[in-house]
Design an enzyme around this catalytic site. Structure first.
Site, PDB file in Angstrom:
ATOM      1  N   HIS A 187       0.860  -1.194   0.000  1.00  0.00           N
ATOM      2  CA  HIS A 187       0.000   0.000   0.000  1.00  0.00           C
ATOM      3  C   HIS A 187       0.891   1.236   0.000  1.00  0.00           C
ATOM      4  O   HIS A 187       1.718   1.414   0.895  1.00  0.00           O
ATOM      5  CB  HIS A 187      -0.926   0.005   1.218  1.00  0.00           C
ATOM      6  CG  HIS A 187      -2.056  -0.969   1.112  1.00  0.00           C
ATOM      7  ND1 HIS A 187      -2.616  -1.600   2.194  1.00  0.00           N
ATOM      8  CD2 HIS A 187      -2.743  -1.418   0.025  1.00  0.00           C
ATOM      9  CE1 HIS A 187      -3.589  -2.396   1.795  1.00  0.00           C
ATOM     10  NE2 HIS A 187      -3.686  -2.296   0.479  1.00  0.00           N
ATOM     11  N   GLU A 190       1.715   3.756   3.042  1.00  0.00           N
ATOM     12  CA  GLU A 190       2.203   3.193   4.299  1.00  0.00           C
ATOM     13  C   GLU A 190       3.733   3.213   4.311  1.00  0.00           C
ATOM     14  O   GLU A 190       4.400   2.176   4.263  1.00  0.00           O
ATOM     15  CB  GLU A 190       1.608   1.802   4.495  1.00  0.00           C
ATOM     16  CG  GLU A 190       0.091   1.872   4.603  1.00  0.00           C
ATOM     17  CD  GLU A 190      -0.608   0.521   4.577  1.00  0.00           C
ATOM     18  OE1 GLU A 190       0.093  -0.511   4.668  1.00  0.00           O
ATOM     19  OE2 GLU A 190      -1.840   0.496   4.472  1.00  0.00           O
ATOM     20  N   ARG A 245      -3.102   5.012  -2.155  1.00  0.00           N
ATOM     21  CA  ARG A 245      -3.008   3.673  -1.583  1.00  0.00           C
ATOM     22  C   ARG A 245      -2.692   2.593  -2.616  1.00  0.00           C
ATOM     23  O   ARG A 245      -1.928   1.659  -2.353  1.00  0.00           O
ATOM     24  CB  ARG A 245      -4.346   3.351  -0.897  1.00  0.00           C
ATOM     25  CG  ARG A 245      -4.562   1.906  -0.469  1.00  0.00           C
ATOM     26  CD  ARG A 245      -6.003   1.778   0.021  1.00  0.00           C
ATOM     27  NE  ARG A 245      -6.416   0.407   0.239  1.00  0.00           N
ATOM     28  CZ  ARG A 245      -6.453  -0.204   1.407  1.00  0.00           C
ATOM     29  NH1 ARG A 245      -6.035   0.423   2.486  1.00  0.00           N
ATOM     30  NH2 ARG A 245      -6.890  -1.446   1.516  1.00  0.00           N
ATOM     31  N   HIS A 314       2.609  -3.651   6.838  1.00  0.00           N
ATOM     32  CA  HIS A 314       1.612  -2.602   6.614  1.00  0.00           C
ATOM     33  C   HIS A 314       1.627  -1.623   7.793  1.00  0.00           C
ATOM     34  O   HIS A 314       2.392  -1.764   8.730  1.00  0.00           O
ATOM     35  CB  HIS A 314       0.217  -3.227   6.500  1.00  0.00           C
ATOM     36  CG  HIS A 314       0.044  -4.132   5.323  1.00  0.00           C
ATOM     37  ND1 HIS A 314      -0.651  -3.773   4.206  1.00  0.00           N
ATOM     38  CD2 HIS A 314       0.488  -5.397   5.098  1.00  0.00           C
ATOM     39  CE1 HIS A 314      -0.642  -4.772   3.336  1.00  0.00           C
ATOM     40  NE2 HIS A 314       0.048  -5.775   3.855  1.00  0.00           N
ATOM     41  N   GLU A 388       0.717  -4.927  11.098  1.00  0.00           N
ATOM     42  CA  GLU A 388       0.228  -3.547  11.051  1.00  0.00           C
ATOM     43  C   GLU A 388       1.066  -2.768  12.052  1.00  0.00           C
ATOM     44  O   GLU A 388       0.884  -2.896  13.266  1.00  0.00           O
ATOM     45  CB  GLU A 388      -1.261  -3.470  11.406  1.00  0.00           C
ATOM     46  CG  GLU A 388      -2.193  -4.198  10.446  1.00  0.00           C
ATOM     47  CD  GLU A 388      -2.451  -3.420   9.168  1.00  0.00           C
ATOM     48  OE1 GLU A 388      -2.084  -2.218   9.115  1.00  0.00           O
ATOM     49  OE2 GLU A 388      -3.026  -4.000   8.229  1.00  0.00           O
TER      50      GLU A 388
END
Length: 472
Positions: A187, A190, A245, A314, A388
């Site tokens: 993405h 990020e 994104r 991510h 994440e």
């Protein structure tokens, strides 16, 4: 006629730079709100408002995942901010402003980027965000400096004909080695994930000669590291739209981009993904339709029997996610993966006291299908984790550069914990083929032994000569 031509030329010349500048998306006055609907009616109202105003959902990704009791983070354009707050007050929906002005954070992140044109490994700053041209150059220099353990390979090309490259890092071995594969930057916005991939490479190359675990791993495992998978999107997030994104492939002649983490062939586009190309969760025209997806699939299929672990990086939310996102049912290896991940977050917390949570995507985040992590598990890779990284919403995708180092330090600690488990349970002890003379000290010792033997032989020969002379 000539005067008209010159007039047109001058207009184009002077207006063109302005048109380029005006293309860049800005976020002045945009705010990020943290909202928690308390009733089903409130959640339906928020879903409709998000669709109607095409708001940028930061958490969850999909409008359908807005429901009662779940906290949502949403970027509201400045033109809608006041209306949004009034509507929330009218509906008695509680909210909190987490980011007062998105553009200020964007300016700060761009101001803290690396401005160095010529890349040097000696001065490369891993606590700053780097544009793609610097990352390309950094990769070349890493490969050249560490050619004994690093090789650089072409994964594939993007729609805009840019190279997607990856590192293979490992010590030479006569045996077939296991593989740990990591991708970053799937993405575009990020950025912290891209920063982590660079940090990870730096650390294992700096430590493996003195660190027993890493030294053993590099003898038995090859690391495949993809610093930026979504190259086109990442560049676009630097040049045109910081919060972009997706990738940059044209769709239906009306819009751009596919969410690469909805494009894999695992329950493709069934849940948590959109068939509308204007949505940020657009799954693409078909499964694995995108060049980036195809390239990663080719690499995985080539090494699939030996891939022990897949890691996809991510941000944000501070989670280590297990498969699956498309069902509430656990994956085949869920219990073991959960055990390993919980030990990893315990080690992570010891570094900077950050709290991460562990669980299946569908249980602790939201519903999604077509993700790379789920696909990896679905095809039989034993350990498949989606990280994440920081933070939990104060900055979101605009994580300040001063948090790069602590984020990377704690994330590395968690991964080393996972590697320790893999070493104990799946690699076993080194044999003679693995434990050949890789260390610098071994070479020095061998050289010293050879020199000592030479001197002994010379002294013995000299003594024999003297003895023979005396008796004659």
């Amino acid at each position: 006629m000539k005067s008209q031509t010159w007039t047109i030329f001058l207009l184009v010349f002077f207006l063109y730079p302005q048109s380029v500048i005006s293309k860049k998306v800005t976020y002045y006055g945009d705010q990020v709100l943290k909202i928690t609907p308390k009733t089903h009616t409130q959640s339906l109202y928020l879903q409709e408002l998000t669709r109607q105003w095409r708001l940028d959902l930061w958490k969850p990704d999909s409008v359908e995942d807005i429901y009662m009791g779940r906290e949502i983070h949403v970027r509201v354009p400045s033109t809608y901010v006041q209306h949004m707050k009034e509507n929330l007050d009218q509906q008695n929906i509680p909210f909190k402003i987490t980011i007062e002005d998105v553009q200020k954070l964007t300016d700060n992140s761009l101001a803290s980027r690396s401005r160095t044109r010529a890349v040097s490994l000696e001065t490369y700053n891993y606590t700053l965000y780097h544009p793609m041209d610097q990352i390309y150059e950094w990769m070349e220099q890493i490969k050249d400096k560490h050619s004994d353990v690093v090789s650089q390979h072409l994964l594939g090309n993007t729609y805009e004909e840019r190279k997607i490259e990856y590192f293979k890092i490992g010590l030479p071995s006569k045996k077939t080695k296991k593989v740990i594969l990591m991708d970053c930057g799937i993405h575009a916005r990020e950025w912290i994930s891209v920063a982590y991939c660079q940090w990870f490479v730096k650390e294992i190359l700096a430590r493996y000669k003195s660190d027993a675990l890493l030294n053993k791993l590099l003898k038995q495992v090859d690391f495949y590291i993809i610093p930026v998978l979504n190259v086109d999107g990442y560049i676009y997030s630097w040049t045109d739209e910081r919060l972009w994104r997706m990738n940059r492939s044209p769709q239906n002649g009306t819009c751009f981009g596919v969410d690469l983490n909805r494009n894999f062939d695992v329950k493709w586009c069934e849940t948590g993904a959109s068939t509308n190309c204007f949505d940020i969760t657009y799954c693409g025209p078909s499964a694995a339709s995108e060049l980036e997806t195809k390239a990663l699939v080719r690499l995985v299929e080539q090494h699939k029997p030996n891939i022990l672990m897949y890691l996809t990086m991510h941000s944000y939310s501070q989670l280590i996610l297990l498969p699956y996102g498309f069902t509430m049912e656990p994956s085949e290896n869920h219990d073991e993966m959960e055990k390993v991940a919980k030990e990893a977050v315990a080690k992570l917390k010891l570094v900077h006291n950050a709290n991460y949570h562990v669980g299946s995507t569908s249980h602790i985040l939201y519903s999604t299908s077509g993700s790379s992590g789920d696909w990896a598990a679905d095809i039989g890779i034993k350990f498949s984790y989606t990280y994440e990284l920081r933070d939990e919403g104060d900055y979101g995708f605009e994580l300040p550069a001063d948090q790069i180092q602590p984020t990377c330090e704690e994330t590395l600690a968690s991964m080393l914990s996972m590697f320790e488990y893999i070493d104990k349970q799946y690699l076993g002890p080194l044999d003679e083929d693995d434990d050949d003379d890789d260390d610098d000290n071994d070479g020095d010792d061998n050289g010293a032994v050879a020199i000592t033997s030479l001197w002994i032989n010379m002294l013995l020969s000299f003594a024999v000569c003297i003895y023979c002379a005396l008796i004659n």
